[in-house]
Write a protein that holds these residues in place. Sequence first.
Motif, short mmCIF file in Angstrom:
data_model
loop_
_atom_site.label_atom_id
_atom_site.label_comp_id
_atom_site.label_asym_id
_atom_site.label_seq_id
_atom_site.Cartn_x
_atom_site.Cartn_y
_atom_site.Cartn_z
N LYS A 133 29.15 42.33 61.06
CA LYS A 133 29.63 42.47 62.44
C LYS A 133 30.04 43.90 62.79
O LYS A 133 29.79 44.37 63.92
N THR A 163 28.46 49.80 66.10
CA THR A 163 29.89 49.53 66.23
C THR A 163 30.71 50.80 66.10
O THR A 163 31.70 50.99 66.81
N LYS A 209 36.60 42.41 74.31
CA LYS A 209 35.38 42.25 75.10
C LYS A 209 34.33 43.27 74.69
O LYS A 209 33.14 42.93 74.54
N SER A 268 32.87 42.27 71.41
CA SER A 268 32.31 40.91 71.40
C SER A 268 32.97 40.03 70.33
O SER A 268 32.29 39.36 69.53
N GLU A 308 36.56 37.33 69.60
CA GLU A 308 37.58 36.54 70.26
C GLU A 308 38.92 37.28 70.22
O GLU A 308 39.16 38.12 69.35
#
Length: 225
Positions: free
Chosen positions: A82, A88, A148, A151, A153
Motif C-alpha cells: 500500500k 505514495t 482521503k 485512500s 480509512e
Amino acid sequence: MYKYPKIETVYKRNMDGTKQLIEGDFRDKTVAMLANYPIWDCYEKLDGSNHQIYWDGHRLTLGGRTESSDIPKHVQAYFDEKFNNNETEELFEQLFAEKPMVLYFEAIGQKIQTYGAKYGDVRFVLLDVYNVNNDSWWSIEGILSVAKALSVECKWMSCTGITLYDAIDYVRLKTKSVFTRNGELPIEGLVCVPRNELKDANGNRIIVKITSRSEERRVGKECRS
C-alpha cells in the motif's frame, strides 16, 4: 521513532485485584475539570495494533507502537503493497514537503487480536497526524484530508461536542462498529479528545478512553452526533 501517547481510562482502577474502575474517581485532575463541558470529540476505539508511518521528508518507515514492537509479517506485507512505492512517496512530498511527520494507524483485520477476523481484510485506519517540528496534532479536518489523499480509512467520529458523561452513556448502548463486516461486533469503546488541542500541566496531550467493559456510571443524557 515517536511513541504514541498511552491512552488512559477516564477513571482509576481498584487496587484490590479486581481491576474494576472506581466510579467518579478520575485518573487525571485536568480531565475531571473538563468532564462536564461539551467539548469532547469521541471516536470509535478499535481492537487492533498500533503502528506508525514516519516521514522524514524523503522516505517512509513503518514502526510499531514502541521500538521493540514486532511487526507481523502480514501487516508488513500490507504496508509494502500500500505505501512502499514511488507514487505514495510522491503523495507524502505533496502533503508534507520536507517536514518530518508521523502518521499513526490502527492495523485491523485477520490475525490481529482475538476478533480481528470480524474486521475483514487487513488494513490501516488513520488515527492521528503528528507534526514533529512544532509538537502538535492535526485537527480532524486535516486527518480526514490526509486519509482521503492516501485512500485509507479514517477514525470514525461517533459523537462530537459532548461531555465525558455523555460518552460513557453512548458506550453503554453497545452500538455496532462501522469497521466490522455487517456490524458483527459492538464498538470496543470510545477515544475522547477535546475539539481544540489541550495539554495538561506536564505538557501531555489530553486524551482518554472509555471501554465497553467499563463500570462507569450512567447519567441518562442524549449523545449528539
